[in-house]
Structures are given as C-alpha cells and as structure tokens.
Design a protein around this motif. Structure first.
Motif, PDB file in Angstrom:
ATOM      1  N   ALA A 135     -24.425  68.063 -18.173  1.00 60.88           N
ATOM      2  CA  ALA A 135     -25.762  67.515 -17.944  1.00 60.88           C
ATOM      3  C   ALA A 135     -25.973  66.162 -18.606  1.00 60.88           C
ATOM      4  N   ASP A 136     -24.988  65.714 -19.401  1.00 62.53           N
ATOM      5  CA  ASP A 136     -25.073  64.452 -20.135  1.00 62.53           C
ATOM      6  C   ASP A 136     -26.291  64.431 -21.060  1.00 62.53           C
ATOM      7  N   VAL A 137     -26.389  65.466 -21.904  1.00 61.84           N
ATOM      8  CA  VAL A 137     -27.470  65.568 -22.887  1.00 61.84           C
ATOM      9  C   VAL A 137     -26.861  65.879 -24.253  1.00 61.84           C
ATOM     10  N   PRO A 138     -27.595  65.636 -25.334  1.00 56.59           N
ATOM     11  CA  PRO A 138     -27.060  65.940 -26.668  1.00 56.59           C
ATOM     12  C   PRO A 138     -27.169  67.416 -27.016  1.00 56.59           C
ATOM     13  N   VAL A 139     -26.407  67.797 -28.018  1.00 57.14           N
ATOM     14  CA  VAL A 139     -26.514  69.129 -28.617  1.00 57.14           C
ATOM     15  C   VAL A 139     -27.152  68.949 -29.997  1.00 57.14           C
ATOM     16  N   VAL A 140     -28.195  69.722 -30.257  1.00 61.02           N
ATOM     17  CA  VAL A 140     -28.809  69.720 -31.585  1.00 61.02           C
ATOM     18  C   VAL A 140     -28.322  70.975 -32.314  1.00 61.02           C
ATOM     19  N   PRO A 141     -27.478  70.831 -33.340  1.00 63.78           N
ATOM     20  CA  PRO A 141     -27.033  72.003 -34.098  1.00 63.78           C
ATOM     21  C   PRO A 141     -28.160  72.471 -35.020  1.00 63.78           C
ATOM     22  N   ALA A 142     -28.258  73.762 -35.214  1.00 58.73           N
ATOM     23  CA  ALA A 142     -29.303  74.301 -36.090  1.00 58.73           C
ATOM     24  C   ALA A 142     -28.822  75.598 -36.714  1.00 58.73           C
ATOM     25  N   ALA A 143     -29.390  75.903 -37.868  1.00 61.61           N
ATOM     26  CA  ALA A 143     -29.077  77.155 -38.558  1.00 61.61           C
ATOM     27  C   ALA A 143     -30.366  77.766 -39.064  1.00 61.61           C
ATOM     28  N   GLN A 144     -30.487  79.075 -38.901  1.00 56.82           N
ATOM     29  CA  GLN A 144     -31.642  79.788 -39.425  1.00 56.82           C
ATOM     30  C   GLN A 144     -31.152  80.889 -40.348  1.00 56.82           C
ATOM     31  N   TRP A 145     -31.953  81.213 -41.329  1.00 56.61           N
ATOM     32  CA  TRP A 145     -31.550  82.211 -42.314  1.00 56.61           C
ATOM     33  C   TRP A 145     -32.778  82.988 -42.777  1.00 56.61           C
ATOM     34  N   GLY A 146     -32.648  84.304 -42.793  1.00 55.50           N
ATOM     35  CA  GLY A 146     -33.717  85.164 -43.264  1.00 55.50           C
ATOM     36  C   GLY A 146     -34.223  86.126 -42.208  1.00 55.50           C
ATOM     37  N   ALA A 147     -34.156  85.730 -40.938  1.00 59.75           N
ATOM     38  CA  ALA A 147     -34.660  86.603 -39.877  1.00 59.75           C
ATOM     39  C   ALA A 147     -33.869  87.904 -39.785  1.00 59.75           C
ATOM     40  N   GLN A 148     -32.594  87.862 -40.232  1.00 59.42           N
ATOM     41  CA  GLN A 148     -31.788  89.085 -40.175  1.00 59.42           C
ATOM     42  C   GLN A 148     -32.336  90.169 -41.088  1.00 59.42           C
ATOM     43  N   ARG A 149     -33.182  89.798 -42.042  1.00 59.48           N
ATOM     44  CA  ARG A 149     -33.778  90.791 -42.935  1.00 59.48           C
ATOM     45  C   ARG A 149     -34.780  91.673 -42.194  1.00 59.48           C
ATOM     46  N   GLN A 150     -35.343  91.151 -41.093  1.00 57.79           N
ATOM     47  CA  GLN A 150     -36.314  91.922 -40.335  1.00 57.79           C
ATOM     48  C   GLN A 150     -35.648  93.037 -39.529  1.00 57.79           C
ATOM     49  N   TRP A 151     -34.651  92.625 -38.736  1.00 57.80           N
ATOM     50  CA  TRP A 151     -34.049  93.593 -37.819  1.00 57.80           C
ATOM     51  C   TRP A 151     -32.710  93.045 -37.346  1.00 57.80           C
ATOM     52  N   SER A 152     -31.658  93.718 -37.738  1.00 58.81           N
ATOM     53  CA  SER A 152     -30.339  93.287 -37.318  1.00 58.81           C
ATOM     54  C   SER A 152     -29.407  94.490 -37.271  1.00 58.81           C
ATOM     55  N   PHE A 180     -32.677  71.933 -38.665  1.00 55.29           N
ATOM     56  CA  PHE A 180     -32.184  71.282 -37.453  1.00 55.29           C
ATOM     57  C   PHE A 180     -31.348  70.067 -37.850  1.00 55.29           C
ATOM     58  N   GLY A 181     -30.138  69.998 -37.315  1.00 53.13           N
ATOM     59  CA  GLY A 181     -29.251  68.895 -37.634  1.00 53.13           C
ATOM     60  C   GLY A 181     -29.410  67.732 -36.676  1.00 53.13           C
ATOM     61  N   GLU A 182     -28.689  66.651 -36.963  1.00 53.39           N
ATOM     62  CA  GLU A 182     -28.744  65.473 -36.113  1.00 53.39           C
ATOM     63  C   GLU A 182     -28.079  65.766 -34.758  1.00 53.39           C
ATOM     64  N   PRO A 183     -28.674  65.264 -33.680  1.00 51.17           N
ATOM     65  CA  PRO A 183     -28.092  65.489 -32.339  1.00 51.17           C
ATOM     66  C   PRO A 183     -26.674  64.956 -32.248  1.00 51.17           C
ATOM     67  N   ILE A 184     -25.860  65.676 -31.515  1.00 53.83           N
ATOM     68  CA  ILE A 184     -24.479  65.268 -31.264  1.00 53.83           C
ATOM     69  C   ILE A 184     -24.321  65.046 -29.763  1.00 53.83           C
ATOM     70  N   ARG A 185     -23.857  63.893 -29.371  1.00 52.26           N
ATOM     71  CA  ARG A 185     -23.606  63.628 -27.948  1.00 52.26           C
ATOM     72  C   ARG A 185     -22.093  63.537 -27.731  1.00 52.26           C
ATOM     73  N   PHE A 186     -21.601  64.398 -26.870  1.00 54.37           N
ATOM     74  CA  PHE A 186     -20.171  64.438 -26.586  1.00 54.37           C
ATOM     75  C   PHE A 186     -19.866  63.620 -25.329  1.00 54.37           C
ATOM     76  N   GLU A 187     -18.803  62.856 -25.379  1.00 56.24           N
ATOM     77  CA  GLU A 187     -18.396  62.053 -24.223  1.00 56.24           C
ATOM     78  C   GLU A 187     -17.878  62.966 -23.117  1.00 56.24           C
ATOM     79  N   SER A 188     -17.915  62.463 -21.901  1.00 56.01           N
ATOM     80  CA  SER A 188     -17.543  63.278 -20.742  1.00 56.01           C
ATOM     81  C   SER A 188     -16.084  63.715 -20.778  1.00 56.01           C
TER      82      SER A 188
END
Length: 259
Positions: free
Chosen positions: A139-156, A174-182
């Motif tokens: 799609a020629d769009v960036p990927v935004v990497p992200a990590a979440q922590w703590g929600a697993q305490r609710q239900w996992s 939320f990390g900086e967007p990464i755009r990968f070449e085709s």
C-alpha cells in the motif's frame, strides 16, 4: 457506521474508567494525523486492543483491527466487527483479508496488526509473521511500531482474570514510523520491526510500577510466574493438536449429518 462506532468509543472509555485503568501514552505524536498506516503491536492479552485504540482516538484516528475469524461465532462480536469494519482473518485462507487491509490502507485508513498473530503466553515477543510489512509495502504506507504493557493483567492465557475495579496501570508507547522501500527484503524488514517493538516493550516494562515476584502476568525473565518462551511453545503445540482434533470431529459430524 458512524453512530455505532461513536457509541462503542464512548462505551470503551466508560469501561476503562469503571475499571480504574490508569493509562499512560508515550509517543502519540508518532501517530500520523492523516493517511494510511499500519500499527504493529505486541499481543499479550484478550483486552489489549482497548488502550491502543483509545490512544489512537486521542489523536483523532480510528483503526481497523485485523482479528481472527473465529470471533464471528459470537453474536456480539459479529455486531462489533460489522460496525467497526474490523478485518477478519481466516488463517487457512488469508489472501482476502490481506486484500481488504491493503485497500483500506490505500484509502487512508489505519490498520492494526498483531505480527505475532496469537497471544504470547510468556509475555515475551513471539516470532513475527510477515503480513504487517508486506501490506505496508503493497500500500506504500509506513508502519508505526508500538508496545503495550499491563493489559495482560486483566485477562490473558494462564492468568487470573482481573476485570473489575482493579486500577491496573497500562502503558502504551508508539514508536517512530518506519517506511520500507518496495524492494526491501521482507525478512530483513521483519527483523527491523521486531527490534523496534522489542525496544519499545523493554522501555514500557522498565517504566512500569514494580511487580511482586512470581506474578502470573510477569515474564519469567523479570522474576514472574509466566512460562518461559520455550515452555509456552510446548503448551501452544499441545493446544494446536487439540484444536485440530476438535476441527476434525466437527467436520466428521457435519459430513454425517449431510448423509
């Protein structure tokens, strides 16, 4: 779609307030204010979609989550999937879901992908699939990497459920967007994405309130009671065998009824 989607957003906000969830967001400015992008997240709980989704909402964005097709067996989930336009993924035939996601990205929408595809029992990152990178490149769009922590305490998987007023802190970075070449090598790109999310995950873990030793939601690496990645893999393989057995039984039963 709009009235129902807005109602779901209001309901989600009310739910996390009722639970006393203490949310913290870092890197919200890394979320593009417009245009399509893939949000790539770690996956460690059944409710871990809520905090990131509400974080996107703070930036004025909505997202289409890619979720496994099995949720369509539940009536309320069929309703939610329909009105939030989530992308259901049939793991035995994922080409259609991929096509729908790429079209949404080209139309300027955000699509949320869990590269691990399943919940990590060890709460460490599992091996990534290539879909997040491939659809971003297509799609020629960036990927935004992200990590979440703590929600697993609710239900996992393998933990005690804590869905009441537990005042659980949940951090999302939320990390900086990464755009990968085709012409990028997909496996190299996945390694880069994995490293980015792993770094973000370590950061949210380091900033998280101290946990009691042996906590069922804490990785063994950090002194928790969760299985190691190797131990978790054994359990997952056993589960896969059992699921295959049940599917075979259902198929046999369906064929018997058709006779």
């Amino acid at each position: 779609m709009e009235p129902v989607f807005r109602t779901l957003e209001i309901t989600a906000g009310a739910l996390v307030r009722a639970q006393g969830m203490r949310r913290r967001y870092d890197g919200l400015d890394n979320i593009p204010s417009s245009g399509g992008f893939v949000l790539a997240l770690n996956h460690n709980g059944y409710t871990d979609f809520l905090p990131p989704a509400l974080g996107l909402y703070r930036r004025g964005r909505r997202a289409r989550f890619m979720i496994k097709s099995e949720v369509m067996d539940v009536a309320i989930m069929r309703f939610i999937v329909k009105h939030t336009r989530a992308v259901t993924v049939d793991r035995s035939a994922g080409a259609e879901a991929f096509r729908v996601a790429v079209r949404a990205l080209r139309d300027g929408e955000a699509v949320v992908v869990y590269p691990e595809t399943t919940i990590s029992r060890s709460f460490e990152l599992k091996q990534f699939k290539t879909g997040a990178v491939r659809m971003a490149v297509e799609a020629d769009v960036p990927v935004v990497p992200a990590a979440q922590w703590g929600a697993q305490r609710q239900w996992s998987k393998g933990t005690r459920r804590r869905m009441g007023f537990a005042r659980i802190p949940v951090h999302v970075r939320f990390g900086e967007p990464i755009r990968f070449e085709s012409d990028v090598d997909v496996h190299d790109a996945i390694e880069r994405l994995y490293a980015a999310i792993e770094q973000l995950l370590r950061q949210v873990q380091d900033d998280y309130p101290e946990a009691p030793a042996g906590a069922d939601w804490l990785p063994a690496r950090l002194g928790g009671g969760a299985p190691t990645p190797e131990e978790a893999l054994v359990v997952e393989e056993e589960e896969a065998v059992e699921k295959a057995r049940r599917r075979a039984q259902r198929s046999a039963g369906d064929r018997e009824q058709q006779r």
